[in-house]
Design a protein around this motif. Structure first.
Motif, short mmCIF file in Angstrom:
data_model
loop_
_atom_site.label_atom_id
_atom_site.label_comp_id
_atom_site.label_asym_id
_atom_site.label_seq_id
_atom_site.Cartn_x
_atom_site.Cartn_y
_atom_site.Cartn_z
N LEU A 7 0.83 -1.20 0.00
CA LEU A 7 0.00 0.00 0.00
C LEU A 7 0.86 1.26 0.00
O LEU A 7 1.88 1.32 0.68
N ARG A 8 0.41 2.26 -0.74
CA ARG A 8 1.16 3.51 -0.83
C ARG A 8 0.18 4.67 -0.79
O ARG A 8 -0.79 4.71 -1.54
N ALA A 9 0.42 5.61 0.12
CA ALA A 9 -0.43 6.79 0.25
C ALA A 9 0.18 7.93 -0.55
O ALA A 9 1.33 8.29 -0.35
N VAL A 10 -0.61 8.49 -1.46
CA VAL A 10 -0.18 9.63 -2.27
C VAL A 10 -1.01 10.84 -1.86
O VAL A 10 -2.24 10.78 -1.80
N ILE A 11 -0.32 11.94 -1.53
CA ILE A 11 -1.01 13.15 -1.10
C ILE A 11 -1.21 14.07 -2.30
O ILE A 11 -0.25 14.46 -2.97
N HIS A 12 -2.46 14.41 -2.57
CA HIS A 12 -2.79 15.28 -3.69
C HIS A 12 -3.20 16.65 -3.16
O HIS A 12 -4.10 16.76 -2.33
N THR A 13 -2.57 17.69 -3.67
CA THR A 13 -2.82 19.04 -3.18
C THR A 13 -3.89 19.78 -3.99
O THR A 13 -4.05 20.98 -3.86
N ALA A 14 -4.63 19.04 -4.79
CA ALA A 14 -5.77 19.60 -5.52
C ALA A 14 -6.67 18.45 -5.97
O ALA A 14 -6.18 17.39 -6.39
N GLN A 67 -3.06 3.60 -2.82
CA GLN A 67 -2.91 2.77 -4.01
C GLN A 67 -2.13 1.50 -3.68
O GLN A 67 -1.39 1.46 -2.68
N ASP A 68 -2.28 0.49 -4.53
CA ASP A 68 -1.42 -0.68 -4.39
C ASP A 68 -0.18 -0.49 -5.26
O ASP A 68 0.00 0.57 -5.89
N ASP A 69 0.67 -1.49 -5.32
CA ASP A 69 1.95 -1.31 -6.03
C ASP A 69 1.80 -1.26 -7.55
O ASP A 69 2.75 -0.95 -8.26
N THR A 70 0.58 -1.50 -8.05
CA THR A 70 0.34 -1.35 -9.49
C THR A 70 -0.28 0.01 -9.82
O THR A 70 -0.55 0.30 -10.98
N GLY A 71 -0.53 0.82 -8.78
CA GLY A 71 -1.16 2.12 -8.97
C GLY A 71 -2.67 2.09 -8.94
O GLY A 71 -3.31 3.10 -9.19
#
Length: 394
Positions: A7-14, A67-71
């Motif tokens: 699992l990967r957390a991506v922070i989106h600023t918009a 997301q998972d490791d495949t996006g």
């Protein structure tokens, strides 16, 4: 189930950085349409692109996409880094003042909510409710708070089942009360009135009559019937009322135009007219099975017109369209006499500083008991005839 190390957390600023189809795929939906209109990508996008909710206004987007490791997107937590506590409807000004008097810095904080919208809706957007993904989102929020030097994370107006789940991970829980109207299969407004005590029934009929006594009429506008001149009129009403309530309205004129371009079919604008001239209005949003009343305003003082536009017209609309519930916004015990019953709302709070957390936990324990006592008392004053349903708990 997905392994935690993928699992990967991506922070989106918009919000614009997350494709609408990705965002809405994570939102509870029916036939491709979000069940709750305030969770729609288009609603968040309008708030941000209009400048109502951005860094300048103290609402800096920090949306957590898991997301998972495949996006592949697995979960979403709409989040804002805030420099104040305005526009939230769950008041923590006392916590902020106490912490700052003790030498701490309460701001910035992270706020998981729909800006300016006191409506219960899921805040951990995880299709299927996968517990591992849910826990990963909460952990990501806490880690983000530490990275941003934020004092706390607040998830407000959370459904009860999700609030209980969050509480089980160690977050604090807070209760409050709103007033909702429930449709028990009524065929008409008079059908609903027959369930009320005689005195209450007569009072509502008198209010409705007096509100429109001078020949005022009401129009419901939705979808393609909504035009920019309608929004011009409504914004004048909203701006006048907002200035008196908050000093400066939270929403600007551009916001309503953007909504009209993308969500007109989820909006019901109710306008009161004196002849051809609109003098007051209330905006409502359509959900899967309910109507959400949000903002109102008027340029003329007319007795009971607020109740007519915001409460009784909403009931009329819900009955005609077979909607189960009308949520008429935050607070307002005056709604009780008009058939809106008390309903519990929930929020969850993660506090980084151990001492502040203990103090808030003690406060919340006492506050919860007070809210529960208050609701028991309110239940005794619902306007329904003896023997009718009198509670609004869902």
């Amino acid at each position: 189930m997905t392994s935690a190390n993928t699992l990967r957390a991506v922070i989106h600023t918009a919000t614009a950085d997350i494709p609408a189809d990705v965002w809405n795929s994570l939102v509870p939906s029916t036939a491709g349409k979000p069940d709750n209109p305030f969770l729609d990508h288009a609603f968040f996008l309008a708030l941000e692109q209009s400048g109502c909710a951005d860094k300048r206004t103290g609402w800096q987007p920090q949306h957590i996409l898991l997301q998972d490791d495949t996006g592949t997107p697995l979960g979403l937590m709409p989040m804002f880094l805030k420099s104040h506590s305005m526009g939230e409807y769950v008041f923590d000004h006392g916590w902020a003042n106490a912490y700052q008097q003790a030498g701490g810095s309460y701001y910035p904080k992270l706020q998981c909510s729909v800006p300016f919208t006191p409506v219960t809706a899921p805040k951990l957007l995880v299709p299927g409710g996968d517990l591992e993904i849910t826990a990963a989102l909460l952990t990501a929020a806490q880690e983000l708070a530490l990275q941003r030097n934020a004092s706390s994370v607040h998830a407000t107006f959370v459904p009860e089942d999700q609030a209980r789940l969050i509480e089980a991970t160690g977050w604090l829980q807070r209760l409050d009360t709103q007033f909702h109207w429930h449709n028990d299969g009524y065929a008409s407004f008079d059908d609903f009135l027959e369930t009320l005590a005689s005195r209450k029934r007569k009072a509502i009929r008198r209010e409705r009559r007096d509100a429109l006594a001078d020949g005022l009429t009401v129009q419901w506008l939705t979808g393609a019937d909504l035009r920019e001149h309608h929004w011009d009129a409504f914004y004048e009403f909203y701006e006048d009322t907002g200035a008196r309530k908050w000093g400066q309205p939270y929403l600007n004129r551009k916001f309503f135009s953007l909504l009209n371009q993308t969500m007109a079919d989820r909006i019901v604008l109710m306008l009161a007219y004196d002849g051809p001239t609109p003098i007051a209005g209330a905006i409502n949003f359509l959900g899967k099975d309910r109507l959400y009343g949000r903002n109102w305003g008027a340029v003329r003082e007319v007795p009971f017109l607020h109740f007519e536009l915001c409460y009784y017209q909403a009931i009329d609309f819900a009955i005609e369209h077979k909607l189960a519930v009308v949520e008429a916004g935050a607070q307002g015990e005056h709604k009780l006499a008009r058939g809106y019953a008390p309903s519990t709302t929930y929020s969850n709070h993660w506090i980084a500083h151990a001492g502040l957390r203990r103090a808030i936990a003690d406060y919340l324990e006492q506050e919860r008991a007070s809210v529960e006592r208050q609701q028991e008392m309110l239940d005794q004053f619902t306007p329904f005839r003896k023997g009718e349903r009198t509670d609004g708990h869902e």
